[in-house]
Design a protein around this motif. Structure first.
Motif, PDB file in Angstrom:
ATOM      1  N   GLN A 137       0.829  -1.206   0.000  1.00  0.00           N
ATOM      2  CA  GLN A 137       0.000   0.000   0.000  1.00  0.00           C
ATOM      3  C   GLN A 137       0.865   1.258   0.000  1.00  0.00           C
ATOM      4  N   LEU A 138       1.963   1.245   0.750  1.00  0.00           N
ATOM      5  CA  LEU A 138       2.858   2.406   0.779  1.00  0.00           C
ATOM      6  C   LEU A 138       3.485   2.643  -0.592  1.00  0.00           C
ATOM      7  N   PHE A 139       3.869   1.571  -1.279  1.00  0.00           N
ATOM      8  CA  PHE A 139       4.415   1.722  -2.625  1.00  0.00           C
ATOM      9  C   PHE A 139       3.369   2.332  -3.562  1.00  0.00           C
ATOM     10  N   LYS A 140       2.121   1.912  -3.424  1.00  0.00           N
ATOM     11  CA  LYS A 140       1.072   2.393  -4.321  1.00  0.00           C
ATOM     12  C   LYS A 140       0.692   3.843  -4.055  1.00  0.00           C
ATOM     13  N   GLN A 141       0.984   4.351  -2.873  1.00  0.00           N
ATOM     14  CA  GLN A 141       0.643   5.735  -2.547  1.00  0.00           C
ATOM     15  C   GLN A 141       1.557   6.744  -3.230  1.00  0.00           C
ATOM     16  N   GLY A 142       2.646   6.283  -3.832  1.00  0.00           N
ATOM     17  CA  GLY A 142       3.527   7.182  -4.561  1.00  0.00           C
ATOM     18  C   GLY A 142       4.820   7.463  -3.821  1.00  0.00           C
ATOM     19  N   ASP A 143       5.794   7.944  -4.569  1.00  0.00           N
ATOM     20  CA  ASP A 143       7.136   8.185  -4.030  1.00  0.00           C
ATOM     21  C   ASP A 143       7.200   9.575  -3.394  1.00  0.00           C
ATOM     22  N   THR A 144       7.115   9.620  -2.082  1.00  0.00           N
ATOM     23  CA  THR A 144       7.273  10.863  -1.322  1.00  0.00           C
ATOM     24  C   THR A 144       8.265  10.611  -0.194  1.00  0.00           C
ATOM     25  N   ARG A 186       8.773   7.085   1.875  1.00  0.00           N
ATOM     26  CA  ARG A 186      10.095   6.429   1.956  1.00  0.00           C
ATOM     27  C   ARG A 186      10.461   6.168   3.415  1.00  0.00           C
ATOM     28  N   GLN A 187      10.204   7.162   4.257  1.00  0.00           N
ATOM     29  CA  GLN A 187      10.534   7.020   5.674  1.00  0.00           C
ATOM     30  C   GLN A 187       9.701   5.916   6.310  1.00  0.00           C
ATOM     31  N   GLN A 188       8.410   5.861   5.955  1.00  0.00           N
ATOM     32  CA  GLN A 188       7.546   4.809   6.509  1.00  0.00           C
ATOM     33  C   GLN A 188       7.994   3.428   6.045  1.00  0.00           C
ATOM     34  N   LEU A 189       8.417   3.322   4.789  1.00  0.00           N
ATOM     35  CA  LEU A 189       8.911   2.037   4.283  1.00  0.00           C
ATOM     36  C   LEU A 189      10.178   1.612   5.026  1.00  0.00           C
ATOM     37  N   ALA A 190      11.069   2.569   5.262  1.00  0.00           N
ATOM     38  CA  ALA A 190      12.304   2.255   5.996  1.00  0.00           C
ATOM     39  C   ALA A 190      11.993   1.823   7.426  1.00  0.00           C
ATOM     40  N   THR A 191      11.034   2.512   8.045  1.00  0.00           N
ATOM     41  CA  THR A 191      10.632   2.147   9.412  1.00  0.00           C
ATOM     42  C   THR A 191      10.003   0.757   9.439  1.00  0.00           C
ATOM     43  N   LEU A 192       9.193   0.465   8.429  1.00  0.00           N
ATOM     44  CA  LEU A 192       8.558  -0.853   8.357  1.00  0.00           C
ATOM     45  C   LEU A 192       9.605  -1.955   8.235  1.00  0.00           C
ATOM     46  N   CYS A 193      10.674  -1.700   7.482  1.00  0.00           N
ATOM     47  CA  CYS A 193      11.760  -2.687   7.372  1.00  0.00           C
ATOM     48  C   CYS A 193      12.364  -2.974   8.741  1.00  0.00           C
ATOM     49  N   SER A 194      12.581  -1.921   9.524  1.00  0.00           N
ATOM     50  CA  SER A 194      13.164  -2.096  10.855  1.00  0.00           C
ATOM     51  C   SER A 194      12.257  -2.938  11.747  1.00  0.00           C
TER      52      SER A 194
END
Length: 328
Positions: free
Chosen positions: A171-178, A182-190
Motif C-alpha cells: 500500500q505504501l508503494f502504491k501511494q507514490g514516491d514521497t 520512503r521514511q515509513q517504508l524504511a521504518t517498516l523494514c526495521s
C-alpha cells in the motif's frame, strides 16, 4: 475527433486494468489464504477475464493472450482446489508480472508496440506452460488422494504477521514516491526485522532498507522487494531460514560505497621562539602527523566526532585558527 475518442477508450481500459491487476496481486500475495475464500478466488478469475476481454476489444493481442493464460489457471483453482506450495505461487507471480508489464507498456511514450509485445509473450510461453503443467499435476494428486491434507502454515502467527507487513508495504508503494512514504517504508523494514531472529532474514531486511533509502525508482523497487520478502517469508515459515539471501538484482540497487575523504596535511606555519623555561604548546608537526593517520568522513556530524576523538580542545582551536587564516 475519432482519435480523441479512441484515446478516451484507451484511458478507461488502462484504469480498469490497473484495478484488476491490484485485485490479482493482492490475491497472489497470500494465495493460500485466497484458496480458503471462494469469493476472493472468483475475484481473481473475474479480474483476469475482464482484462482479457477488454484487450480483445481494443486489439491488444499480447495482453489478451496472457490474460487468457491466467484466466484458465484461475479457473482450474476454482474448479479443483489444490494444496498451495511455494513453487506454484512463484509461477503465478511470474505470469502476473508479464501481464502487468504489458499493461504498463500502454502508458509508455510510444505505447505498446505489438512487435515488442509479441516477443515478450513468446518469451513467457515456457512459464505459462510450466504453470499449467504443474497445476494439472497438483489437481490430479488432489483427486487421487483419499484424504488430502488441508494446507496449513507451520507457524500461523508468523505467517499472519508477515502477510500483514507485506500488504502494508504494498500500500505504501502504491501511494507514490514521497519522502514521508520512503521514511515509513524504511521504518517498516526495521520492524519486520523483529519478526524473526534468523541472521539471514536480518541481512535481507538490511539490503531492502538500503535499496529503499538509496532513492531507487518505485517501478523498479516495489515488485522486486515484495517478491523477495514474500519468498523469504515462506522460507521462514517452513523453517528454512538458511535459504534466505538477497538476490543479485536486489544487491544492484544498493547504494555504491565510496571511499571517505581523508584530511589533508596542515603545513607548519612559522612560529616565534618561546623562552626555554615557558611551557611550549603542542608542536604543529604533531597535529600534522596525527591528522594524517585519521579518516575524516564526509558527513558533517561524523567528521566533527572524528576530530573531537583525535584532538584535545587546545589542539582543535589552534587548527581552526590556522584554517581560518589560510582561507583569508
Amino acid at each position: 475527433m475519432q482519435a480523441t475518442k479512441q484515446q478516451q477508450i484507451l484511458g478507461y481500459f488502462i484504469e480498469e486494468a490497473k484495478e484488476h491487476l491490484d485485485t490479482i496481486e493482492q490475491g497472489l500475495l497470500d494465495l493460500q489464504a485466497t484458496m480458503g475464500d471462494t469469493e476472493r478466488l472468483n475475484e481473481l478469475f473475474r479480474a483476469a477475464h475482464s482484462v482479457k476481454g477488454g484487450a480483445a476489444m481494443l486489439g491488444f493481442n499480447s495482453i489478451h493472450k496472457v490474460g487468457h493464460h491466467l484466466e484458465d489457471c484461475f479457473k482450474l483453482l476454482t474448479d479443483d482446489p489444490v494444496a498451495i506450495d511455494q513453487h506454484l505461487e512463484n509461477l503465478f507471480l511470474q505470469g502476473f508480472d508479464i501481464l502487468k508489464e504489458l499493461v504498463e507498456g500502454l502508458q509508455s511514450p510510444y505505447g505498446l508496440r505489438e512487435e515488442d509485445a509479441a516477443q515478450t509473450v513468446q518469451a513467457a510461453e515456457p512459464t505459462f506452460l510450466e504453470l499449467q503443467t504443474y497445476l494439472n499435476r497438483l489437481v490430479q494428486a488432489s483427486k487421487t488422494a483419499s484424504k488430502p491434507a488441508a494446507p496449513a502454515a507451520a507457524n500461523p502467527e508468523l505467517a499472519n504477521r508477515l502477510n500483514g507487513a507485506l500488504k502494508m508495504m504494498l500500500q505504501l508503494f502504491k501511494q507514490g514516491d514521497t519522502p514521508a512514504n520512503r521514511q515509513q517504508l524504511a521504518t517498516l523494514c526495521s520492524r519486520m526485522v523483529q519478526l524473526h531472529n534468523a541472521p539471514e532474514w536480518r541481512k535481507l531486511l538490511q539490503a531492502v532498507h538500503g535499496a529503499i533509502v538509496g532513492r531507487n525508482a518505485y517501478a523498479t523497487l516495489a515488485p522486486l522487494v515484495i517478491k523477495e520478502l514474500k519468498l523469504a517469508g515462506d522460507l521462514l515459515i517452513s523453517g528454512k531460514a538458511n535459504g534466505i539471501a538477497p538476490s543479485s538484482a536486489l544487491q544492484q540497487l544498493l547504494p555504491t560505497v565510496t571511499s571517505t575523504p581523508t584530511a589533508k596535511a596542515v603545513p607548519q606555519p612559522v612560529t616565534q621562539p618561546a623562552p626555554v623555561a615557558a611551557p611550549q604548546p603542542m608542536a604543529r608537526e604533531a597535529i600534522v602527523t596525527k591528522t594524517q593517520q585519521i579518516t575524516i568522513p564526509a558527513e558533517p556530524r561524523a567528521a566533527a566526532k572524528a576530530l573531537l576523538e583525535a584532538f584535545n580542545k587546545a589542539q582543535l582551536i589552534e587548527l581552526a585558527e590556522f584554517l581560518m587564516k589560510a582561507l583569508q
